[in-house]
Design a protein around this motif. Structure first.
Motif, short mmCIF file in Angstrom:
data_model
loop_
_atom_site.label_atom_id
_atom_site.label_comp_id
_atom_site.label_asym_id
_atom_site.label_seq_id
_atom_site.Cartn_x
_atom_site.Cartn_y
_atom_site.Cartn_z
N VAL A 190 0.57 -1.37 0.02
CA VAL A 190 -0.05 0.32 -0.09
C VAL A 190 1.55 1.18 -0.19
N PRO A 191 1.36 1.47 -0.98
CA PRO A 191 2.56 2.84 -1.18
C PRO A 191 1.41 3.81 -1.50
N TYR A 192 1.64 4.85 -0.52
CA TYR A 192 0.85 6.38 -0.89
C TYR A 192 0.49 6.96 -2.74
N THR A 193 0.00 6.35 -3.37
CA THR A 193 -0.37 6.73 -4.21
C THR A 193 -1.64 8.82 -4.66
N PRO A 194 -0.88 9.41 -5.42
CA PRO A 194 -1.16 10.61 -5.11
C PRO A 194 -2.28 10.73 -5.88
N TYR A 195 -3.70 11.79 -5.55
CA TYR A 195 -4.40 11.28 -6.62
C TYR A 195 -5.56 12.58 -5.45
N HIS A 196 -6.67 12.95 -6.58
CA HIS A 196 -7.53 14.08 -5.39
C HIS A 196 -8.78 12.88 -5.16
N TYR A 197 -8.22 12.46 -4.08
CA TYR A 197 -8.26 11.20 -3.03
C TYR A 197 -9.83 11.65 -2.36
N GLY A 198 -9.90 13.18 -2.24
CA GLY A 198 -11.18 13.34 -0.86
C GLY A 198 -12.04 13.24 -1.25
N SER A 199 -12.63 12.83 -2.56
CA SER A 199 -13.56 12.20 -3.21
C SER A 199 -14.12 10.45 -2.51
N ALA A 200 -12.83 10.11 -2.79
CA ALA A 200 -12.83 8.39 -1.91
C ALA A 200 -13.30 7.92 -0.22
N TRP A 201 -11.99 9.06 -0.18
CA TRP A 201 -12.30 8.46 1.28
C TRP A 201 -14.62 9.55 1.29
N LEU A 202 -14.53 10.97 1.58
CA LEU A 202 -15.97 10.91 1.66
C LEU A 202 -16.65 9.81 1.58
N ASN A 203 -16.69 9.47 0.11
CA ASN A 203 -17.92 8.14 -0.26
C ASN A 203 -17.65 6.55 0.74
N SER A 204 -16.00 6.60 1.08
CA SER A 204 -16.05 5.13 2.23
C SER A 204 -16.66 6.09 3.43
N GLN A 205 -16.58 7.08 4.38
CA GLN A 205 -17.22 7.60 5.48
C GLN A 205 -18.39 7.61 5.83
N TRP A 206 -19.44 7.49 4.23
CA TRP A 206 -20.83 7.60 3.87
C TRP A 206 -20.91 6.38 3.52
N ALA A 207 -20.61 5.32 3.24
CA ALA A 207 -20.83 4.41 3.33
C ALA A 207 -20.68 3.30 4.36
N TYR A 208 -20.41 3.96 5.51
CA TYR A 208 -20.58 2.98 6.97
C TYR A 208 -21.44 3.38 7.33
N LEU A 209 -22.02 4.78 7.54
CA LEU A 209 -23.14 5.50 7.51
C LEU A 209 -24.64 4.13 6.80
N SER A 210 -24.23 4.27 5.66
CA SER A 210 -25.61 3.18 4.85
C SER A 210 -25.46 1.98 5.39
N GLY A 211 -24.14 1.26 5.85
CA GLY A 211 -24.06 0.17 5.90
C GLY A 211 -24.40 -0.94 5.00
N VAL A 212 -22.62 -0.02 4.16
CA VAL A 212 -23.26 -1.39 3.12
C VAL A 212 -21.35 -0.74 2.43
N ASP A 213 -20.51 -1.85 1.85
CA ASP A 213 -19.57 -2.12 1.04
C ASP A 213 -19.29 -0.94 0.13
N VAL A 214 -17.88 -0.50 0.20
CA VAL A 214 -18.21 0.82 -1.47
C VAL A 214 -18.44 0.64 -2.32
N LEU A 215 -18.25 -0.79 -2.81
CA LEU A 215 -18.03 -0.57 -4.29
C LEU A 215 -20.06 -1.00 -4.44
#
Length: 730
Positions: A207-232
């Motif tokens: 898991v090397p650090y990958t530069p990218y505008h990954y803020g949206s990926a992080w946001l969707n990941s947290q919202w997925a916790y709220l919804s109780g579903v997997d990220v995909l």
């Protein structure tokens, strides 16, 4: 000069502002509810629990409707003229986005999910906003907005689900023949890596650090916790139910803010947004397109990409909300700064630039360009606080850019790159005209309205702040267009620079449309009730409206019908896999037993279902676990028949299991792309040997990458085996 709008049918002052803000909340709430319902019904016959959808719509309404209710009910907040930026509907919206994200982030650590609190507040806020809104003005305008929002929601959902990027049946499509686009797998890999290992990475070999505008990926990941579903699974639900309505709410919110500050004939009664038919006509025309979709595609004008890209569809509304707040701050400018002004300049503005950069780097760069242009033209460098703010904004933007920019995306200076590679040559002369058409319209009419005739007039008006709106739009348009015409940005991603101006122009046009029409009508003394007195220009406009309306309807139907046909095709194919003759009618294509029998016998099902099960372990165990799939497993490494897609095959593992690979680079004969973060890994230079797949060799590689546990997945098209290797610490 008399008004051309009947004041009995409209509101004024604070009532107008309240009604407009309520219209934004109600319209976007309807979008969320309709898209959520469409998502749920499109999954009929498959695993389809209703609670995640109900919860997701609920906290979507929390983000969309609660800011209006808070703005409306907070004492004195909206009575200040002009209001404070931190008491605005736009600011509250940004705050609630952050609140829900932080609540999601706490779920795996605390085990407490307060999604139903958000949902109850969200549904209650939506009902309260509707009650406040529905009692005002004419019923015909109210019904028109409600029906229009419902129809528009079906179009927007259709756009999001009509390609291989997203579909409500994404998991099932992947399990059937893996016939999905690789972009979502890339984003979900990043999100899962942050979830499991705390590092933004694609996870193909550690898991090397990958530069990218990954803020949206992080946001969707947290919202997925709220919804109780997997990220995909969330990627087809959340961005459609939450972010698409937020996208259009931001467009409308900026229009409302700009309408409050516009100059013009004060005798003209402002028209409420809900009954501003000119503004709504522009909204539908700009969003859906008045040129046939095939023609727009030929010109490289990808109208639909705004709703397909998961990073752009969240980056742009945040961009527009930031502009909303900046407009409110701009109206309160004083020679002497208050504490709130200092907070805005030294804290809020730099922080929002960083947030924009991590969500979509193009929006950060365009915000910075527009802000610095206004800063220089207005000579605000004479103000020490503003000068310090500009310097801080510049520094944090440079730092953020270095953290998120992908060097492989910038493929060097190539004159007219985007046009050369993505626009049909026959359309080159028209590209700038058509792509920036709505910007041209706004700039032309506004300059004419301000009496600006010469270049010198433009410079003077800009310096005095009379046309700041024109300056900002022009900078966003020119800088956004130039980015793709000077630099070769991989994969046509330059469109995420050049498309921003369209949505900014839409907000500005909606803010001005009824004023312009009213001024034109007030200057016309002809009796319009007589057919013989109809102006020739008006007759031409009526004739022009006919093909435009027909094209608009056809464009609106295209995406939902495409998504619907894809649904039917997949269901029929699964019936065929199950050995059952598919019924002629579509109502009987939802038999749960038949659909899942077809899935279980599908080519990719054994592998994908096995990988999916790996994501069910405890967080502590998964954080030290990696997956290994030997090169001999051709059912995985050749899951896609197209040779050019070999680079993206390993992304399937972290996207479906949430676990990183070790030794997961594509086969030796694969021409590995330099995109999608691949350059941070070492391409395979030699064939994989038997000595490379022994438990000792795998443990050695795993421990070097920080893992102590390896799950080996191996098999064929009919059966997949998995075994666990525990690597001793010594």
């Amino acid at each position: 000069m008399s008004s051309a709008i009947d004041p009995r049918h409209d509101l004024a002052g604070r009532d107008l502002e309240r009604d407009d803000r309520a219209t934004v909340a109600v319209f976007s709430s309807i979008l969320s509810i309709v898209i959520g319902a469409a998502y749920y019904f499109s999954r009929s016959g498959f695993n389809n629990p209703p609670l995640p959808v109900v919860a997701t719509v609920g906290y979507a309404l929390f983000i969309l409707a609660t800011p209006f209710v808070a703005w409306r009910l907070i004492p004195r907040g909206h009575y200040e003229e002009p209001e404070m930026w931190y008491r605005s509907q736009a600011f509250f919206t940004l705050v609630l986005i952050a609140v829900t994200a932080l609540a999601g982030m706490l779920v795996p650590f605390s085990g407490i999910n307060i999604v139903w609190f958000f949902a109850v507040v969200g549904y209650a806020s939506a009902l309260l906003a509707l009650a406040m809104w529905i009692k005002s003005t004419r019923i015909s305008a109210t019904l028109a907005v409600i029906v229009g929002a419902g129809v528009f929601a079906l179009w927007a959902g259709g756009v999001a689900w009509s390609t291989r990027y997203k579909t409500p049946l994404f998991w099932e499509t992947l399990e059937y023949k893996a016939d999905v686009h690789h972009d979502p797998l890339y984003y979900v890999s990043m999100a899962n890596s942050m979830r499991t290992y705390g590092v933004p990475s694609t996870g193909l070999d550690g898991v090397p650090y990958t530069p990218y505008h990954y803020g949206s990926a992080w946001l969707n990941s947290q919202w997925a916790y709220l919804s109780g579903v997997d990220v995909l699974g969330f990627y087809t639900l959340g961005p459609s139910v939450i972010v698409i309505p937020l996208f259009f709410a931001a467009v409308l919110m900026l229009a409302v803010e700009m309408k409050r500050g516009m100059t013009g004939d004060r005798s003209i009664v402002p028209r409420a947004l809900r009954s501003d038919y000119a503004a709504w006509a522009l909204f539908f025309a700009v969003s859906i397109g008045v040129i046939p979709s095939s023609g727009l595609d030929a010109m490289g004008i990808w109208n639909r990409h705004a709703l397909i890209s998961e990073s752009y569809v969240i980056g742009l509304p945040v961009f527009l909300l930031i502009l909303c707040i900046a407009v409110i701050y701009w109206r309160r400018q004083r020679t002497k700064h208050r504490v709130s002004d200092v907070v805005f300049l030294l804290l809020f503005a730099p922080a929002m630039l960083v947030v924009a950069g991590f969500l979509k780097v193009s929006t950060m760069l365009l915000l910075l360009a527009a802000g610095l242009t206004v800063f220089v033209l207005g000579r605000f460098y004479r103000d020490r606080v503003m000068l310090l703010s500009a310097l801080i904004c510049l520094v944090v933007s440079v730092v953020a850019f270095k953290l998120v920019s992908v060097s492989a995306q910038n493929q060097g200076i190539v004159p007219f790159s985007y046009m050369r590679y993505y626009v049909n040559a026959a359309w080159w002369p028209y590209f700038v005209l058509v792509h920036l058409f709505w910007t041209w319209v706004y700039v032309f009419v506004r300059l004419r309205e301000e009496g600006v005739r010469t270049v010198g007039d433009v410079r003077q008006a800009a310096a005095h702040g009379r046309i700041t709106d024109v300056v900002v739009l022009a900078v966003v348009a020119i800088a956004g267009w130039a980015a793709g015409e000077v630099i070769d940005i991989h994969g046509g991603s330059a469109v995420y620079f050049s498309d921003v101006q369209r949505w900014l122009a839409l907000s500005l046009l909606m803010a001005s449309a009824s004023r312009w029409l009213a001024q034109r009508r007030a200057d016309t003394t002809t009796d319009r009730r007589q057919w013989g007195s109809l102006r020739v220009s008006r007759a031409w406009m009526i004739l022009l409206a006919i093909p435009i309306s027909i094209t608009l309807v056809l464009n609106a139907m295209r995406a939902p019908l495409t998504a619907f046909r894809a649904q039917i095709d997949l269901r029929r194919q699964l019936y065929q896999e199950a050995g059952v003759t598919a019924p002629v009618g579509i109502r009987d294509l939802g038999n749960h037993a038949v659909l899942y029998k077809g899935l279980a016998q599908s080519p990719a099902y054994p592998l994908i279902s096995t990988l999916r099960q790996l994501g069910a372990g405890s967080p502590s165990i998964r954080a030290r676990t990696a997956v290994f799939i030997p090169q001999s497993d051709t059912s995985f490494w050749h899951i896609w028949k197209e040779p050019e897609r070999c680079s993206f095959v390993p992304l399937i593992v972290p996207a479906t299991s949430g676990l990183a690979l070790i030794d997961g680079m594509p086969p030796l004969d694969c021409n590995v792309t330099v995109q999608y973060g691949m350059t941070i890994y070492t391409p395979r230079k030699t064939p994989q040997l038997a000595s490379d797949v022994t438990p000792q060799a795998l443990c050695s590689r795993a421990k070097a990458k920080g893992f102590s546990r390896v799950v080996v997945v191996d098999g064929d098209a009919n059966h997949v085996d998995q075994r666990i290797i525990s690597c001793p610490s010594r």
